[in-house]
Design a protein around this motif. Structure first.
Motif, mmCIF file in Angstrom:
data_model
loop_
_atom_site.group_PDB
_atom_site.id
_atom_site.type_symbol
_atom_site.label_atom_id
_atom_site.label_comp_id
_atom_site.label_asym_id
_atom_site.label_seq_id
_atom_site.Cartn_x
_atom_site.Cartn_y
_atom_site.Cartn_z
ATOM 1 N N LEU A 262 68.330 17.160 14.660
ATOM 2 C CA LEU A 262 68.938 17.544 15.932
ATOM 3 C C LEU A 262 69.779 16.412 16.504
ATOM 4 O O LEU A 262 70.782 16.631 17.153
ATOM 5 N N THR B 222 63.585 26.721 7.928
ATOM 6 C CA THR B 222 63.279 27.347 9.224
ATOM 7 C C THR B 222 62.809 28.792 9.032
ATOM 8 O O THR B 222 63.499 29.580 8.383
ATOM 9 N N SER C 155 63.014 28.190 15.973
ATOM 10 C CA SER C 155 63.649 26.935 16.384
ATOM 11 C C SER C 155 63.206 25.840 15.409
ATOM 12 O O SER C 155 62.496 26.129 14.435
ATOM 13 N N THR C 156 63.585 24.600 15.687
ATOM 14 C CA THR C 156 63.146 23.511 14.800
ATOM 15 C C THR C 156 61.626 23.305 14.908
ATOM 16 O O THR C 156 61.032 22.638 14.067
ATOM 17 N N GLN C 157 61.008 23.872 15.949
ATOM 18 C CA GLN C 157 59.564 23.700 16.156
ATOM 19 C C GLN C 157 58.722 24.819 15.550
ATOM 20 O O GLN C 157 57.510 24.709 15.453
ATOM 21 N N HIS D 201 72.333 23.062 12.209
ATOM 22 C CA HIS D 201 71.420 22.505 13.210
ATOM 23 C C HIS D 201 69.951 22.563 12.809
ATOM 24 O O HIS D 201 69.119 21.916 13.423
ATOM 25 N N ARG D 202 69.606 23.394 11.836
ATOM 26 C CA ARG D 202 68.190 23.602 11.498
ATOM 27 C C ARG D 202 67.979 23.514 9.999
ATOM 28 O O ARG D 202 68.903 23.751 9.216
ATOM 29 N N ASP E 216 68.671 24.633 20.300
ATOM 30 C CA ASP E 216 67.364 24.863 19.671
ATOM 31 C C ASP E 216 66.593 26.055 20.249
ATOM 32 O O ASP E 216 65.369 26.017 20.344
ATOM 33 N N THR F 108 55.800 29.526 17.473
ATOM 34 C CA THR F 108 56.641 28.543 18.159
ATOM 35 C C THR F 108 55.762 27.935 19.242
ATOM 36 O O THR F 108 55.426 28.614 20.217
ATOM 37 N N GLN G 209 61.567 16.732 19.058
ATOM 38 C CA GLN G 209 62.362 17.484 18.105
ATOM 39 C C GLN G 209 62.540 16.691 16.826
ATOM 40 O O GLN G 209 62.335 15.499 16.779
#
Ligand code: SAH
Length: 292
Positions: free
Chosen positions: A281, A194, A232-234, A189-190, A162, A244, A277
């Protein structure tokens, strides 16, 4: 060797003159010989008027590094320039390797100084918000000097861990496959939503910024002068700005600045990873990202 020479290894930042560090400007002024790739010499042409120059094309880096080292060892004041930071996919490491090859030792000629520059990752990030607020990494997608298998492995791990990722050298006229493959891996993964920013020629004349996402990023032109920033996922967007978060919201209420129940300032955050997260994930490995 009569006199000690000087060898400055300089990053000139992304392009705009006021983003070159004053220390680099001073070194450029003092230098007698300036060595660098043609495009970067052009970017700083006003600063190096009247000086000796060695300009070469993209594939002649080794010869250029040798020429710089030889001249400095013989007593000249030499500046080797790279765009951004010279230590980031630049001339810096090559020049140090040449010094090693000739058996140079500290205290001998030349005196060596590295001067940092604003790398593309920082420059491009500043144009789209604060995407680097949390752990980030950079990956070059050029497989000219690095085997593709290794690059792909790094993308896999950075995606799974991530990291916000800045892709350097994402594509060129005939090299488009790599960025497409990187996107495929990231989508394992995302979320397709995103945030992604495509920043071309940051702080240069032809600057162009596209704010898009993982799903649509390949609909736009990506080339040699582009840096691709993937959140990232955030990471989220607010008013066209990529953010972020550092994680303050996990510990504090941002409206009142009060500490959240169960948290202590200055101490480790007490929230399980799964709560911080997003769900997909946890199912890393599945190729279908499950959206919340
Ligand atoms: N030493 C440089 C990187 C050289 S590798 C640095 O620290 O920035 C070349 C890659 O850097 C390009 O393919 C692009 O991905 C990125 N890059 C360099 N300058 C840039 C700029 N002004 N805008 C956007 N990307 C840039």
């Amino acid at each position: 060797m009569s006199e000690h020479g000087k060898l400055w290894i300089i990053g000139i930042g992304p392009g705009a003159h006021d983003l070159i560090a004053p220390r680099a400007l001073a070194a450029l002024e003092e230098a007698e010989l300036v060595v660098g790739y043609q495009t970067y010499m052009t970017l700083v042409r006003k600063l190096i008027k009247g000086k000796d120059k060695i300009r070469t094309g993209m594939t002649e880096e080794i010869g250029r590094a040798r020429a710089a080292v030889d001249a400095a060892r013989a007593g000249r004041k030499v500046a080797v320039i790279s765009s951004g930071d010279s230590g980031v996919y630049g001339m810096g490491c090559l020049v140090l390797e040449v010094l090693k090859e000739i058996g140079w030792k500290q205290g001998e000629s030349p005196e060596v100084a590295l001067i940092p520059g604003i790398t593309a990752l920082n420059a491009c990030a500043s144009l789209v918000g604060a995407p680097l607020g949390h752990d980030a990494c950079m990956i070059s997608l050029s497989d000219l000097l690095t085997p593709w298998d290794l690059i792909e492995k790094r993308i896999q791990h950075a995606a799974a861990a991530d990291f916000v990722i800045g892709f350097y050298n994402p594509a060129s006229g005939r090299r488009q496959r790599q960025i497409a493959r990187a996107r495929e891996i990231l989508l394992e993964h995302r979320s397709p939503e995103t945030p992604v920013a495509l920043v071309k020629s940051a702080y240069r004349y032809r600057q162009d910024i596209v704010q898009t996402n993982l799903n649509s990023m390949l609909d736009y032109d990506i080339g040699m002068l582009t840096t691709v920033l993937v959140g990232s996922t955030q990471t989220y967007r607010y008013e066209g700005l990529m953010i972020t978060p550092r994680g303050y919201r996990n510990k504090y209420d941002l409206d009142s600045s009060a500490v959240r129940p169960g948290q202590t300032p200055g101490h480790t955050l007490k929230v399980p990873l799964s709560e911080v997260q997003r769900p997909w994930l946890k199912s890393a490995g599945s190729s279908e990202p499950s959206l919340p």
